[in-house]
Design an enzyme around this catalytic site. Structure first.
Site, PDB file in Angstrom:
ATOM      1  N   ASN A  58      -9.512  -8.262  -0.491  1.00 48.90           N
ATOM      2  CA  ASN A  58     -10.436  -7.398   0.237  1.00 48.90           C
ATOM      3  C   ASN A  58     -11.298  -6.557  -0.703  1.00 48.90           C
ATOM      4  OD1 ASN A  58     -11.629  -6.395   2.524  1.00 48.90           O
ATOM      5  ND2 ASN A  58      -9.894  -5.087   3.144  1.00 48.90           N
ATOM      6  N   HIS A 143      -1.612  -1.210  15.327  1.00 53.85           N
ATOM      7  CA  HIS A 143      -2.149   0.026  14.730  1.00 53.85           C
ATOM      8  C   HIS A 143      -2.750   0.930  15.786  1.00 53.85           C
ATOM      9  CE1 HIS A 143      -2.935  -1.281  10.300  1.00 53.85           C
ATOM     10  NE2 HIS A 143      -1.799  -1.768  10.746  1.00 53.85           N
ATOM     11  N   ARG A 168       2.347   1.515  14.732  1.00 49.85           N
ATOM     12  CA  ARG A 168       2.029   2.388  13.603  1.00 49.85           C
ATOM     13  C   ARG A 168       1.054   3.450  14.098  1.00 49.85           C
ATOM     14  NH1 ARG A 168      -1.589   1.134   8.143  1.00 49.85           N
ATOM     15  NH2 ARG A 168      -3.239   2.001   9.424  1.00 49.85           N
ATOM     16  N   TYR A 180      -6.891   8.706   6.012  1.00 46.59           N
ATOM     17  CA  TYR A 180      -6.604   7.271   6.046  1.00 46.59           C
ATOM     18  C   TYR A 180      -6.204   6.782   7.443  1.00 46.59           C
ATOM     19  CZ  TYR A 180      -4.378   2.845   5.865  1.00 46.59           C
ATOM     20  OH  TYR A 180      -4.053   1.544   6.167  1.00 46.59           O
ATOM     21  N   ASP A 231       1.906   5.062   7.840  1.00 51.35           N
ATOM     22  CA  ASP A 231       1.460   4.626   6.503  1.00 51.35           C
ATOM     23  C   ASP A 231       0.868   5.822   5.771  1.00 51.35           C
ATOM     24  OD1 ASP A 231       0.533   3.271   4.287  1.00 51.35           O
ATOM     25  OD2 ASP A 231      -0.570   1.742   5.416  1.00 51.35           O
ATOM     26  N   HIS A 233      -0.145   5.566   2.699  1.00 53.88           N
ATOM     27  CA  HIS A 233      -1.210   4.921   1.913  1.00 53.88           C
ATOM     28  C   HIS A 233      -1.375   5.532   0.519  1.00 53.88           C
ATOM     29  CE1 HIS A 233      -4.835   2.209   1.893  1.00 53.88           C
ATOM     30  NE2 HIS A 233      -4.042   1.564   2.713  1.00 53.88           N
ATOM     31  N   GLU A 257       5.554   4.271   5.072  1.00 53.50           N
ATOM     32  CA  GLU A 257       5.036   3.240   4.162  1.00 53.50           C
ATOM     33  C   GLU A 257       4.281   3.845   2.988  1.00 53.50           C
ATOM     34  OE1 GLU A 257       2.702   0.408   6.332  1.00 53.50           O
ATOM     35  OE2 GLU A 257       1.543  -0.162   4.575  1.00 53.50           O
ATOM     36  N   GLU A 283       2.594  -3.891  -0.108  1.00 57.40           N
ATOM     37  CA  GLU A 283       1.441  -4.684   0.317  1.00 57.40           C
ATOM     38  C   GLU A 283       0.531  -5.028  -0.854  1.00 57.40           C
ATOM     39  OE1 GLU A 283      -0.138  -1.976   3.301  1.00 57.40           O
ATOM     40  OE2 GLU A 283      -1.852  -1.548   2.043  1.00 57.40           O
ATOM     41  N   ARG A 304       7.141  -5.153   1.632  1.00 59.18           N
ATOM     42  CA  ARG A 304       5.926  -5.554   2.353  1.00 59.18           C
ATOM     43  C   ARG A 304       5.091  -6.612   1.636  1.00 59.18           C
ATOM     44  NH1 ARG A 304       3.582  -3.819   6.257  1.00 59.18           N
ATOM     45  NH2 ARG A 304       1.537  -3.200   5.431  1.00 59.18           N
ATOM     46  N   HIS A 333       2.855  -7.403   5.108  1.00 62.43           N
ATOM     47  CA  HIS A 333       1.498  -6.905   5.324  1.00 62.43           C
ATOM     48  C   HIS A 333       0.768  -7.889   6.239  1.00 62.43           C
ATOM     49  CE1 HIS A 333      -2.539  -5.810   3.140  1.00 62.43           C
ATOM     50  NE2 HIS A 333      -2.352  -5.017   4.172  1.00 62.43           N
ATOM     51  N   ASP A 337      -7.507  -8.236   6.714  1.00 65.87           N
ATOM     52  CA  ASP A 337      -7.964  -8.942   5.514  1.00 65.87           C
ATOM     53  C   ASP A 337      -7.025 -10.091   5.143  1.00 65.87           C
ATOM     54  OD1 ASP A 337      -6.763  -6.223   5.061  1.00 65.87           O
ATOM     55  OD2 ASP A 337      -6.472  -6.962   3.036  1.00 65.87           O
ATOM     56  N   GLU A 360       3.480  -6.865  10.398  1.00 60.18           N
ATOM     57  CA  GLU A 360       2.272  -6.123  10.785  1.00 60.18           C
ATOM     58  C   GLU A 360       1.294  -7.085  11.462  1.00 60.18           C
ATOM     59  OE1 GLU A 360      -0.057  -4.605   7.490  1.00 60.18           O
ATOM     60  OE2 GLU A 360      -0.862  -2.969   8.691  1.00 60.18           O
ATOM     61  N   TRP A 423      -7.047   5.937  -2.557  1.00 65.52           N
ATOM     62  CA  TRP A 423      -7.432   5.672  -1.159  1.00 65.52           C
ATOM     63  C   TRP A 423      -6.265   5.053  -0.435  1.00 65.52           C
ATOM     64  CZ3 TRP A 423      -7.876   1.082   1.698  1.00 65.52           C
ATOM     65  CH2 TRP A 423      -8.258   1.321   3.045  1.00 65.52           C
TER      66      TRP A 423
HETATM   67  O1  EZ4 Z   1      -5.445  -0.588   3.932  1.00 63.60           O
HETATM   68  O2  EZ4 Z   1      -5.177  -4.154   4.071  1.00 63.60           O
HETATM   69  O3  EZ4 Z   1      -0.661  -1.242   6.110  1.00 63.60           O
HETATM   70  N1  EZ4 Z   1      -1.754  -1.645   6.071  1.00 63.60           N
HETATM   71  C1  EZ4 Z   1      -2.704  -1.231   5.210  1.00 63.60           C
HETATM   72  C2  EZ4 Z   1      -4.003  -1.980   5.254  1.00 63.60           C
HETATM   73  C3  EZ4 Z   1      -4.788  -1.837   3.974  1.00 63.60           C
HETATM   74  C4  EZ4 Z   1      -5.814  -2.941   3.907  1.00 63.60           C
HETATM   75  C5  EZ4 Z   1      -6.561  -2.923   2.593  1.00 63.60           C
HETATM   76  O4  EZ4 Z   1      -7.324  -4.089   2.460  1.00 63.60           O
HETATM   77  O5  EZ4 Z   1      -2.463  -0.326   4.441  1.00 63.60           O
HETATM   78  O6  EZ4 Z   1      -4.744  -1.612   6.373  1.00 63.60           O
HETATM   79 CO    CO Z   2      -0.338  -0.105   4.275  1.00 63.16          CO
END
Ligand code: EZ4
Ligand code: CO
Length: 423
Positions: A58, A143, A168, A180, A231, A233, A257, A283, A304, A333, A337, A360, A423
């Site tokens: 991605n 999600h 989630r 996020y 998550d 992140h 996560e 992931e 993951r 994951h 993407d 997921e 990020w």
């Molecule tokens: O941000 O796959 O748990 N899922 C995630 C995803 C990631 C994307 C990044 O390309 O964290 O949504």
């Molecule tokens: Co994630």
């Protein structure tokens, strides 16, 4: 040996004929953007059987394309497609330069395509080649995201109404622009949304105050029967993550996560010392070497790593078997993407894996579904993979050609003073 009078071809033992039929004669990469960018590898054997693999990275899609076209495909032509393990080892060891997201996606794409071909050759779905189904369907999580707790609560309700058993939940945080996980489109959340990265803001203090309130509200409204996931992140330091995990304990999360970046696997010891909230990581992992310490020291509960990210079915199976020794379960994951090719491969893998945890699942758009046909269906909070030989996924190349590559990158995050953050 006396001349039998037969032509050279007729004189060969049966296995040589089979080897001829299984010879890889063509491999090509298809890049298409049906709503988002996907990189698909198509490998064809001498007798016309083809297999598909996914190499989507991605925001950096053209790197695996170049790696595949320049450095992998020339090595595939002439090889026996049945030798999945040997080709995996050839691409991994033979390159000398190991691991990394670009390389391992290329390896993964080849591996997926070869499992697809083998299934088609033997007339069996890939799950049967792995050892057969351990379960009829695999629990997935969707999600739910919203700008604030109220909106996220409404979204969780919508997923529960759709039949999801696991959701989630992500929420915007007051004072944190673009926290996020808060998408623009509810059903088709897609973070890679601009040719140059969109800038978002991150502030840990308000997030740590607000996130537990989300789960307090969700448990008050929905009770404890639905699985809730969250998550982080990669946003927190280990001690902050320990604090959040502890604050979330009353709400019994299925997992927390990516609480902190995982380059340093030891960092998770500190989190473990402070909380019993289950932890899911992986992931962005590419191989067993990225997770072996986390797993063998029991620093995580769910791994993951994916078919796409971690070297295909061949290598993910190795990771899952290793994880099973420490009762670590899988949680692949499955964001958008990961193309329908990866989702298909993941569902064969999940249906087999004895230590499967959860999968997921973010729905692909109708444009994507018009390019890829699949043999999986959502029912009662779970996905079921069918019995089509191979992976059960196909690509409509004419339809794909209507959607040329459209450069899109993932957002970045900065702190209020401008400092780059994760990020
Ligand atoms: O941000 O796959 O748990 N899922 C995630 C995803 C990631 C994307 C990044 O390309 O964290 O949504
Ligand atoms: Co994630």
């Amino acid at each position: 040996m006396p001349d039998s009078g037969l032509s050279k071809n007729e004189n060969r033992p049966l296995s040589d004929n089979a080897a001829d039929a299984a010879t890889i004669v063509d491999a090509k990469v298809i890049v298409a953007c049906p709503g988002r960018n996907f990189v698909t590898l198509k490998i064809t054997t001498a007798d016309g059987i083809y297999g598909l693999g996914d190499a989507t990275l991605n925001g950096r899609e053209l790197a695996p394309v170049a790696y595949l076209e320049n450095h992998v495909i020339p090595n595939l032509i002439g090889k026996d497609a049945r030798r999945i393990e040997d080709i995996w080892q050839f691409l991994y060891r033979g390159a000398y330069w190991r691991r990394g997201p670009v390389t391992m996606r290329a390896v993964a794409a080849v591996d997926m395509a070869l499992w697809d071909i083998k299934g088609k050759m033997l007339g069996a779905p890939v799950v049967d080649l792995l050892g057969g189904r351990s379960r009829d369907s695999v629990m997935v999580y969707g999600h739910a995201n919203g700008g604030d707790i109220e909106q996220t609560t409404d979204e969780v309700a919508r997923y529960i109404d759709l039949g999801y058993k696991a959701v989630r939940a992500q929420t915007g945080v007051p004072g944190v622009r673009g926290a996020y996980g808060v998408g623009r489109d509810k059903m088709y959340y897609e973070p890679a949304d601009a040719a140059l990265p969109r800038e978002t803001l991150w502030a840990t203090a308000p997030y740590l105050q607000y996130a537990p309130k989300l789960f307090e509200a969700l448990r008050a409204k929905f009770g404890f029967d639905v699985h809730l996931l969250h998550d982080v992140h990669h946003r927190l330091t280990p001690i902050e993550a320990g604090r959040l995990g502890r604050a979330l304990e009353p709400y019994s999360l299925f997992w927390m996560e990516d609480p902190t970046p995982a380059e340093n696997q030891d960092a998770f010891r500190l989190i473990r010392e402070h909380t019993t909230t289950p932890i899911a990581v992986g992931e962005i992992f590419n191989s067993i070497w990225d997770c072996k310490d986390l797993i063998q020291h029991q620093l995580i509960d769910f791994i993951r790593a994916t078919v796409l990210g971690a070297g295909g079915i061949t290598h993910l199976k190795r990771i899952a078997d290793f994880a099973s020794v420490w009762q670590v379960r899988t949680g692949c994951h499955g964001a958008t993407d990961l193309s329908p090719v990866t989702m298909s491969a993941a569902l064969h893998f999940d249906s087999w894996a004895p230590n499967f945890g959860i999968q997921e699942y973010m729905r692909h758009t109708p444009e994507t579904d018009a390019v890829f046909s699949t043999d999986y269906a959502f029912n009662d909070g779970a996905l079921v993979i069918g019995d089509t030989p191979g992976l059960g996924v196909d690509i409509d190349e004419k339809e794909a050609a209507k959607h040329p590559y459209d450069p899109k990158q993932l957002p970045i995050a900065r702190l209020e003073d401008g400092t780059m953050w994760n990020w």
